[in-house]
Design an enzyme around this catalytic site. Sequence first.
Site, PDB file in Angstrom:
ATOM      1  N   GLY A  71       0.936  -1.093  -0.011  1.00 36.76           N
ATOM      2  CA  GLY A  71      -0.065   0.175   0.108  1.00 36.76           C
ATOM      3  C   GLY A  71       0.926   1.360  -0.104  1.00 36.76           C
ATOM      4  N   THR A  72       1.921   1.101   0.774  1.00 39.74           N
ATOM      5  CA  THR A  72       2.655   2.570   0.748  1.00 39.74           C
ATOM      6  C   THR A  72       3.359   2.856  -0.479  1.00 39.74           C
ATOM      7  OG1 THR A  72       3.385   1.780   3.048  1.00 39.74           O
ATOM      8  CG2 THR A  72       4.978   3.205   1.947  1.00 39.74           C
ATOM      9  N   ASN A 150      -7.507   4.356   9.397  1.00 38.17           N
ATOM     10  CA  ASN A 150      -6.755   3.045   9.839  1.00 38.17           C
ATOM     11  C   ASN A 150      -6.817   3.111  11.557  1.00 38.17           C
ATOM     12  OD1 ASN A 150      -5.460   5.086   8.648  1.00 38.17           O
ATOM     13  ND2 ASN A 150      -3.499   4.192   9.955  1.00 38.17           N
ATOM     14  N   GLN A 178      -7.723   0.053   4.058  1.00 46.43           N
ATOM     15  CA  GLN A 178      -8.540  -0.457   5.228  1.00 46.43           C
ATOM     16  C   GLN A 178     -10.044  -0.708   4.998  1.00 46.43           C
ATOM     17  OE1 GLN A 178      -7.697  -1.049   8.561  1.00 46.43           O
ATOM     18  NE2 GLN A 178      -5.855  -0.168   8.244  1.00 46.43           N
ATOM     19  N   SER A 198      -3.892  -3.235  -0.366  1.00 45.97           N
ATOM     20  CA  SER A 198      -2.659  -3.855   0.057  1.00 45.97           C
ATOM     21  C   SER A 198      -3.212  -5.486   0.543  1.00 45.97           C
ATOM     22  CB  SER A 198      -2.310  -3.270   1.255  1.00 45.97           C
ATOM     23  OG  SER A 198      -1.104  -4.000   1.754  1.00 45.97           O
ATOM     24  N   HIS A 200      -1.821  -7.737   2.642  1.00 41.68           N
ATOM     25  CA  HIS A 200      -1.795  -8.070   3.873  1.00 41.68           C
ATOM     26  C   HIS A 200      -2.703  -7.656   4.834  1.00 41.68           C
ATOM     27  CE1 HIS A 200       0.206  -4.910   6.408  1.00 41.68           C
ATOM     28  NE2 HIS A 200       0.638  -4.495   5.353  1.00 41.68           N
ATOM     29  N   THR A 236      11.344  -7.335 -11.529  1.00 42.52           N
ATOM     30  CA  THR A 236      10.702  -8.595 -11.705  1.00 42.52           C
ATOM     31  C   THR A 236       9.882  -8.908 -10.707  1.00 42.52           C
ATOM     32  OG1 THR A 236      12.896  -9.523 -12.648  1.00 42.52           O
ATOM     33  CG2 THR A 236      11.189 -11.304 -11.943  1.00 42.52           C
ATOM     34  N   CYS A 324       1.579   1.804  12.575  1.00 45.52           N
ATOM     35  CA  CYS A 324       2.684   2.410  11.578  1.00 45.52           C
ATOM     36  C   CYS A 324       3.606   3.215  12.363  1.00 45.52           C
ATOM     37  CB  CYS A 324       1.853   2.996  10.441  1.00 45.52           C
ATOM     38  SG  CYS A 324       0.361   1.658  10.016  1.00 45.52           S
TER      39      CYS A 324
HETATM   40  C1  PLP Z   1      -1.458  -0.352   6.170  1.00 47.16           C
HETATM   41  C2  PLP Z   1      -1.800   0.861   5.513  1.00 47.16           C
HETATM   42  C3  PLP Z   1      -1.097   1.313   4.452  1.00 47.16           C
HETATM   43  C4  PLP Z   1       0.414   0.533   3.872  1.00 47.16           C
HETATM   44  O1  PLP Z   1       0.212  -0.398   3.187  1.00 47.16           O
HETATM   45  P1  PLP Z   1       1.520  -1.416   3.482  1.00 47.16           P
HETATM   46  O2  PLP Z   1       0.979  -2.538   2.604  1.00 47.16           O
HETATM   47  O3  PLP Z   1       1.717  -1.852   4.779  1.00 47.16           O
HETATM   48  O4  PLP Z   1       2.496  -0.639   2.739  1.00 47.16           O
HETATM   49  C5  PLP Z   1      -1.553   2.349   3.874  1.00 47.16           C
HETATM   50  N1  PLP Z   1      -2.734   3.005   4.022  1.00 47.16           N
HETATM   51  C6  PLP Z   1      -3.591   2.494   4.837  1.00 47.16           C
HETATM   52  C7  PLP Z   1      -4.898   3.024   5.244  1.00 47.16           C
HETATM   53  C8  PLP Z   1      -3.111   1.528   5.855  1.00 47.16           C
HETATM   54  O5  PLP Z   1      -3.895   0.971   6.734  1.00 47.16           O
END
Ligand code: PLP
Length: 386
Positions: A71-72, A150, A178, A198, A200, A236, A324
């Site tokens: 996500g980042t 979040n 989220q 994202s 995870h 890759t 975070c």
């Molecule tokens: C967890 C999160 C991210 C970051 O995602 P990652 O895959 O951990 O880099 C970005 N935005 C929000 C709102 C999140 O909760």
Amino acid sequence: MDKVYLDHAATTPVFPEVAEAMYDILLHHHGNPSSPHFCGRDAKGYLDEARGQVAALIGAAPEEIFFTSGGTEADNIAVFGSAAAAGDKKHVITSAVEHHAVLDSCQELARLGYDLTVLPVDAYGLVHVEDLQASLRPDTFLVSIMHANNEVGSVNPIKELAAAAHQAGALFHVDAVQSVGKIPVNVTDLDVDMLTYSSHKINGPKGVGALYKRQDVPICRRVFGGGQERQLRSGTENMPGIVGFGKAAALTAQRWQAEMAECRRLRDLLVELTLTRIPHSRLNGHPTQRLPHNANLSFDYIEGEALLLYLDLAGVACSAGSACSSGSSTPSHVLTAMGLEDRWLHSALRFSLGYGVTEEQIRYTAQLLQEKVEQLRMASPFYQGK
Ligand SMILES: *Cc1c(COP(=O)(O)O)cnc(C)c1O
């Protein structure tokens, strides 16, 4: 009581089916999807399948999905990539409660000479359309506002916010990390230009995510190299991660409605038990316009970090502020922007539910909260049996 994991907003456990799909790729399908031979074609098949699964979860076309390292990175590409393609337009708008992946990216643009407007939020953590409308300018190239927060789980009116941005000729990006898999998220309904999600956070592996980008939206690449992900993000492909993300997306599409209904029931139980049994406690964020699995609770006369530690020792994992930004004891930028008084600000804990959480675990947590809050208050010079 076994360990109780109530920190699904920080990360989620991987579905066993996801782990199996990843294991299969690692052991039996080692090809590079860019190679033209049979091994590469085999891998390319899995890459295409995963892209379709990830796209389907948000109602997108596979060509609109760009895999990233999470996500980042997707947030960074949306902000910096659209800035680089914006020509003379130099104004970007975001909100005060964004994840740091968006907030810090926008602040970096400001440092580089762009104009930045950071919109305020109300006491629930929500952005108001009128505030956005009043800030839009002819040279605004991007508005980036999150779907669900979040920390407090409040859900922004993205459709209205995106429409306002479009009316002023700006692009709209939404961080939906989220909200995907928790509430309905469909790119056509929301009418956004870019969307981040994202793996995870939906029971997939860490280190993989995606940026949805509508096909006609111009953004410049940020990672240069071999030209993977249609030139936008070279490197890759993380095949086990991407295939795991695909499997998690497919399973989430089947499971989320039933699971979130159960999370909502248990979350409401936790909130009710807390507010009725623990005096001087409160729920932060919007009472109804919030994610079904999030409860952000504050306890007057308590230091959140101390309560967190007590719960941790008793086998309950939750979060003070967001994972975070933890490690620092500066108060949450989200709760600060919501204007919370100090006593609520410093005593806030986030409980986020997910797959596998049981009613027994929630009742245990509520009981523990009551005991530990009482214990800590007895030791506080400020609390005199109020
Ligand atoms: C967890 C999160 C991210 C970051 O995602 P990652 O895959 O951990 O880099 C970005 N935005 C929000 C709102 C999140 O909760």
